[in-house]
Motif scaffolding. Sequence first.
Motif, PDB file in Angstrom:
ATOM      1  N   LEU A 122       0.801  -1.167  -0.160  1.00 42.94           N
ATOM      2  CA  LEU A 122      -0.013  -0.526   0.122  1.00 42.94           C
ATOM      3  C   LEU A 122       1.113   1.755  -0.346  1.00 42.94           C
ATOM      4  CD1 LEU A 122      -2.770  -0.944   3.046  1.00 42.94           C
ATOM      5  CD2 LEU A 122      -2.509  -0.827   0.721  1.00 42.94           C
ATOM      6  N   ALA A 123       0.383   2.215  -0.253  1.00 47.55           N
ATOM      7  CA  ALA A 123       1.028   3.365  -0.396  1.00 47.55           C
ATOM      8  C   ALA A 123       1.206   4.847   1.526  1.00 47.55           C
ATOM      9  CB  ALA A 123       0.675   4.323  -2.211  1.00 47.55           C
ATOM     10  N   GLY A 124       1.984   5.078   1.421  1.00 45.30           N
ATOM     11  CA  GLY A 124       1.804   6.139   2.411  1.00 45.30           C
ATOM     12  C   GLY A 124       0.828   7.633   2.014  1.00 45.30           C
ATOM     13  N   GLY A 125       1.328   8.623   2.738  1.00 45.66           N
ATOM     14  CA  GLY A 125       0.629   9.995   2.379  1.00 45.66           C
ATOM     15  C   GLY A 125       1.024  10.337   1.622  1.00 45.66           C
ATOM     16  N   LEU A 126       0.319  11.728   0.601  1.00 47.65           N
ATOM     17  CA  LEU A 126       1.305  11.612   0.371  1.00 47.65           C
ATOM     18  C   LEU A 126       1.150  13.816  -0.132  1.00 47.65           C
ATOM     19  CD1 LEU A 126       2.764  12.363  -2.853  1.00 47.65           C
ATOM     20  CD2 LEU A 126       0.719  11.932  -3.788  1.00 47.65           C
ATOM     21  N   HIS A 127      -0.745  14.297   0.596  1.00 48.11           N
ATOM     22  CA  HIS A 127      -1.158  15.713   1.331  1.00 48.11           C
ATOM     23  C   HIS A 127       0.439  15.810   2.003  1.00 48.11           C
ATOM     24  CE1 HIS A 127      -2.870  19.152   1.101  1.00 48.11           C
ATOM     25  NE2 HIS A 127      -3.546  19.045   0.458  1.00 48.11           N
ATOM     26  N   PRO A 128       1.234  17.051   1.933  1.00 49.69           N
ATOM     27  CA  PRO A 128       2.109  17.504   2.411  1.00 49.69           C
ATOM     28  C   PRO A 128       1.469  17.892   4.276  1.00 49.69           C
ATOM     29  CG  PRO A 128       1.969  19.460   0.789  1.00 49.69           C
ATOM     30  CD  PRO A 128       0.806  17.924   0.782  1.00 49.69           C
ATOM     31  N   GLU A 129       0.123  18.485   4.141  1.00 50.88           N
ATOM     32  CA  GLU A 129      -0.232  18.537   5.263  1.00 50.88           C
ATOM     33  C   GLU A 129      -1.033  17.787   7.026  1.00 50.88           C
ATOM     34  OE1 GLU A 129      -3.577  21.592   5.369  1.00 50.88           O
ATOM     35  OE2 GLU A 129      -2.765  22.491   3.348  1.00 50.88           O
ATOM     36  N   ILE A 130      -0.903  16.402   5.271  1.00 50.47           N
ATOM     37  CA  ILE A 130      -2.047  15.493   6.409  1.00 50.47           C
ATOM     38  C   ILE A 130      -0.861  13.771   6.341  1.00 50.47           C
ATOM     39  CG2 ILE A 130      -3.998  16.254   6.996  1.00 50.47           C
ATOM     40  CD1 ILE A 130      -4.543  14.449   4.732  1.00 50.47           C
ATOM     41  N   LYS A 131       0.479  13.985   5.759  1.00 48.12           N
ATOM     42  CA  LYS A 131       0.896  12.995   4.838  1.00 48.12           C
ATOM     43  C   LYS A 131       1.514  11.795   6.292  1.00 48.12           C
ATOM     44  CE  LYS A 131       5.734  13.001   2.974  1.00 48.12           C
ATOM     45  NZ  LYS A 131       5.459  11.893   1.793  1.00 48.12           N
ATOM     46  N   ALA A 132       1.815  11.785   7.676  1.00 50.47           N
ATOM     47  CA  ALA A 132       1.910  11.177   7.978  1.00 50.47           C
ATOM     48  C   ALA A 132       0.443  10.690   9.243  1.00 50.47           C
ATOM     49  CB  ALA A 132       2.911  12.193   9.366  1.00 50.47           C
ATOM     50  N   ARG A 133      -0.371  11.135   8.849  1.00 48.12           N
ATOM     51  CA  ARG A 133      -2.208  10.891   9.308  1.00 48.12           C
ATOM     52  C   ARG A 133      -2.811   9.666   8.290  1.00 48.12           C
ATOM     53  NH1 ARG A 133      -4.460  16.110  10.628  1.00 48.12           N
ATOM     54  NH2 ARG A 133      -6.128  14.554  10.902  1.00 48.12           N
ATOM     55  N   TYR A 134      -1.785   9.227   7.497  1.00 48.56           N
ATOM     56  CA  TYR A 134      -2.959   8.045   6.596  1.00 48.56           C
ATOM     57  C   TYR A 134      -2.515   8.114   5.841  1.00 48.56           C
ATOM     58  CZ  TYR A 134      -2.723  11.553   2.346  1.00 48.56           C
ATOM     59  OH  TYR A 134      -2.163  12.097   1.288  1.00 48.56           O
ATOM     60  N   PHE A 135      -2.961   6.739   4.895  1.00 43.72           N
ATOM     61  CA  PHE A 135      -2.057   5.998   3.444  1.00 43.72           C
ATOM     62  C   PHE A 135      -3.549   5.727   2.847  1.00 43.72           C
ATOM     63  CE2 PHE A 135      -4.310   1.348   4.617  1.00 43.72           C
ATOM     64  CZ  PHE A 135      -5.155   1.786   5.996  1.00 43.72           C
ATOM     65  N   ARG A 136      -3.265   5.181   1.538  1.00 41.19           N
ATOM     66  CA  ARG A 136      -3.403   5.254   0.364  1.00 41.19           C
ATOM     67  C   ARG A 136      -3.595   3.897  -0.186  1.00 41.19           C
ATOM     68  NH1 ARG A 136      -0.900   8.441  -3.662  1.00 41.19           N
ATOM     69  NH2 ARG A 136       0.934   7.943  -2.350  1.00 41.19           N
TER      70      ARG A 136
END
Length: 387
Positions: free
Chosen positions: A329-343
């Motif tokens: 799976l992929a990690g977060g990408l949007h700089p504001e929430i990068k560490a809080r979600y995955f894709r």
Amino acid sequence: MKSRKLLMIPGPIEFTPEVMRAMGMPTASHVAPNFIEAFGLALERLREVFLCPDGQPFVVAGSGSLAMDMAAANLVEPGDKALVVNTGYFGDRFAAILGRYGTEVTEVRAAAVGDEPELAEVEAALKADQFKVMTITHVDTSTAVGADVQALGALGQQYGALVVVDGVCSVAGEEMRQQEWGIDLALTASQKALGVPPGLALVVAGPRAMDTFRQRKAPVLNYYADWTQWLPIMEAYEERRPSYYGTPPVNLIWALNVSLGQILEEGMDARFRRHRWLSDALKAGIEALGMSQVPASPSKTATTLTAPYYPAGVDAAVLKEISQAGVILAGGLHPEIKARYFRIGHMGAVTPSDILTTVGAIEHGLAQVGYGFEFGAGLAATQEVLG
Ligand code: PMP
């Protein structure tokens, strides 16, 4: 044990064996009859996949960013005005590209990450100025927000802007009816729902976009992406004549033709339905495991990917555990929430068993990192939707 893992990221995706066989064929000359035939057929099929019978397709070696660059380079001239409907990372990119060509860019931004701008705000912006181009990211891959392209496109048309849709994370997965919805230009890349390894930039330009290009006063400021060069090449391949500008990626175009054939065999309506069904099934599993999603509401959520927030006490380390269970799976990408979600990407040839495997691997990963939940709850909810 097999070392092969299931690749469930938002591109590149898993490709069919037939597509991969085309990639492995001995490369032919770009003017060989069998290549000319495949390229010509692929261009014809693209009109059907984009649902744009009057469109002009362009296929060149490059990634999705080149398709964005090609759209901007050919449609705008220095001093033109563009409106960017910005739902995340790739809206920022379109604004930057348009700016590079001397365009005056106005952005309408979502109030918060995971949201999309209200139609009324977009309409107010369109009323306030005369824009040559309006860009929309159909599915923003950084947030999994799916824009209401049909409604936004209608607004753009109403106020006389060319409607340009970044469909990199949508075309051939998420429902998009280019011609019927008044989209003047749609673009994508090969590695997503189109089902071909990375390396192709694809654009379908409708009649209004082509007219705008033909009426340009200034030369196109990008040498490689210039339609002045590419239009005769695309026309030649469709007429099954040899031609040359930049060497086409022969195997990728063979693979594209195979994949487009498979897509059309399934049928666009059936394909859109399958993506929605599998997306609903996965999202039900995610919710049942106690995870919320980045998109603000279900109506704003894409069907080609899912972006869950990690539950309390869990972070990106869980992705490693999920990978140990065989799903990438992929990690977060949007700089504001990068560490809080995955894709999680689920597009192209994705099957119900891929979805079940993914939910199962997520449960395994969550258990490994000590998250408390009822084992099997995600799988049960997914099964419920799969029926
Ligand atoms: N737009 C969107 C919506 C995307 O998802 C991506 C790639 N993730 C791009 C543009 C850029 O495509 P590429 O990475 O192929 O240059």
